[in-house]
Design an enzyme around this catalytic site. Sequence first.
Site, PDB file in Angstrom:
ATOM      1  N   CYS A 389       0.831  -1.204   0.000  1.00 30.24           N
ATOM      2  CA  CYS A 389       0.000   0.000   0.000  1.00 30.24           C
ATOM      3  C   CYS A 389       0.872   1.263   0.000  1.00 30.24           C
ATOM      4  CB  CYS A 389      -0.991  -0.035   1.166  1.00 30.24           C
ATOM      5  SG  CYS A 389      -2.415   0.991   0.805  1.00 30.24           S
ATOM      6  N   HIS A 514      -3.427  -4.999   0.524  1.00 31.66           N
ATOM      7  CA  HIS A 514      -2.854  -5.520   1.776  1.00 31.66           C
ATOM      8  C   HIS A 514      -2.984  -7.045   1.788  1.00 31.66           C
ATOM      9  CE1 HIS A 514      -2.291  -1.689   3.905  1.00 31.66           C
ATOM     10  NE2 HIS A 514      -3.381  -1.289   3.266  1.00 31.66           N
ATOM     11  N   GLU A 516      -1.474  -9.084   3.391  1.00 29.10           N
ATOM     12  CA  GLU A 516      -1.286  -9.644   4.747  1.00 29.10           C
ATOM     13  C   GLU A 516      -2.614 -10.033   5.395  1.00 29.10           C
ATOM     14  OE1 GLU A 516      -0.633  -6.533   3.807  1.00 29.10           O
ATOM     15  OE2 GLU A 516      -1.090  -5.040   5.362  1.00 29.10           O
TER      16      GLU A 516
HETATM   17  N1  GLN Z   1      -1.944   6.761   2.766  1.00 26.04           N
HETATM   18  C1  GLN Z   1      -2.037   6.003   1.569  1.00 26.04           C
HETATM   19  C2  GLN Z   1      -3.397   6.157   0.905  1.00 26.04           C
HETATM   20  O1  GLN Z   1      -4.348   6.531   1.529  1.00 26.04           O
HETATM   21  C3  GLN Z   1      -1.731   4.541   1.811  1.00 26.04           C
HETATM   22  C4  GLN Z   1      -2.729   3.871   2.694  1.00 26.04           C
HETATM   23  C5  GLN Z   1      -2.236   2.580   3.274  1.00 26.04           C
HETATM   24  O2  GLN Z   1      -1.034   2.313   3.275  1.00 26.04           O
HETATM   25  N2  GLN Z   1      -3.124   1.759   3.795  1.00 26.04           N
HETATM   26  O3  GLN Z   1      -3.537   5.872  -0.263  1.00 26.04           O
END
Ligand code: GLN
Length: 536
Positions: A389, A514, A516
């Site tokens: 992410c 994600h 994970e």
């Molecule tokens: N801050 C980034 C976004 O909103 C990444 C979010 C995250 O890593 N979950 O796109």
Amino acid sequence: MTKYIFVSGGVISGVGKGVATASIGRILKEYGFSVTAVKIDPYINCDAGTMRPTEHGEVWVTEDGGEIDQDLGNYERFLEIPILKSNAITTGQIYKELIEKERRGDFLGETVSFIPHVPDEVKKRIAKAGEGYDICLIEIGGVIGDYENIPFLFAAKSLELEMGYENVCHIMVTYLPVPGHIEEMKTKPTQLAIKMLRENGIQPDFILCRGKFPLDNVRKQKIERYSNVQPGHVISAPDVVGEETANTIYVVPLNFEKDNLGEKLMKRLELEKIKEPNWEAWGEMVRRTTNPSSSIDIAIVGKYLDIGDFQLTDSYLSVSAALSHAGAANDVGVNIHWIGAKKIEEKEIDLSKYDGILVPGGFGNSGVEGKIGAVQYARENDIPYLGLCYGLQMAVIEFARNVCGLDANTSEVDKEVAHKIIDILPEQIGIDKKGGTMRLGAYEAFLKEGSGIAKIYGSNKVSERHRHRYEVNSEYHEALEENGLVISGKSEDGRLAEFIEIPGKKFFFATQSHPEFKSCPMKPAPMFDAFVRACM
Ligand code: GLN
């Protein structure tokens, strides 16, 4: 008929109710039952999405886009089923629903009161979560005696009356301290917790005793007598450190089974086992987690690490869990080194000693330059890199700056930068409410034929969970690809970069998702599995 098992906690919070609940669920699954689990959090927030990870731990994301308590992550990992957001109940949700109903006129003529309306709403939600399952576990957050718990304990008692004694049972997870000045395990706090549970009309059927050491027979009997539970229903659950198979929560169901907890629970709930449990694969996973043949060192570069004098790695619980699952699959111990991104900015860290570098999810500007520095180090020195992410966004910024030569950043951090290589998702523009409004939950990605990521997944179409507001700006896809970055997975409409990779490296992959959140102890997430293998 669904059977309900309530799990509450005594004495202190953080005794491992969540792991106990997940472990009991796993045991019953091994006996052939279909099991689900519900977490009740007595706070007024509607979900965990707006809470600080250093205070409340990781925000767990469900398939259907819930931002909920990290305990539900353990339920999924132990039960190997997706648990939906409706299985996370908070005080805030209950009151919100009741007030909305009242305004709509659903209770016309009635006085809407704490009792019965609040517990009724709780029961309705529990019953709905349990529908279609043999067994539904319900963990009540916090500790017996917390004011906020009263409506939930009331609901638990009331459900017992409604469903019948043989269909509802109560487990209390308690803690037995060993004060340093007397070096003796004390049972009094547990006795008081039982007393408080009884004041709510609930007689515990089982008492799981957490403590630094196993519970001896003298104390076991004392608690049995005090609480009037069946002999054998006070179960010792010592800390899982120091033993041969220690240091993993996955040993907990095996430990409970040494006390025949599964059979005792089935007897109490008048259930016949559907199959013989087979713990062989689970036991081997525990063995590999605790006594692996070799080990690797991985740096996780994050921001939510320090709180006071303590490092709180719970903020990245699922990432470390997924690494541990991948380690077990490859019979390698994964030593995680938590590195505050700011320390990299201050050049205090030597990254050359790690076998792999991982940048997990994150928000805001704190530590961003350190994370970008970590990616640069990994790319230039060909150290395996996994970006999750924000970790993908950092990798793209680094590539844009140092390979494409652009003055680039994410507009989350710098709205004036010349090249907003990471920019807000169009559908996020103008959203001013913070709770539950990100791009959340499972979305599909289509992977480039023959790409590294398609090989890792063994498929050209995958679904992973998301939680973000920003994306790789599609105006730059071409420039990035011309310079050697491969956008190897995209959303169905082709706009959103879901996966990136740099071919020719030992391992350089990142995803907007994600993965994970879908990793299980015996079925690691493919990206983590491949990353760990590359680090080996
Ligand atoms: N801050 C980034 C976004 O909103 C990444 C979010 C995250 O890593 N979950 O796109």
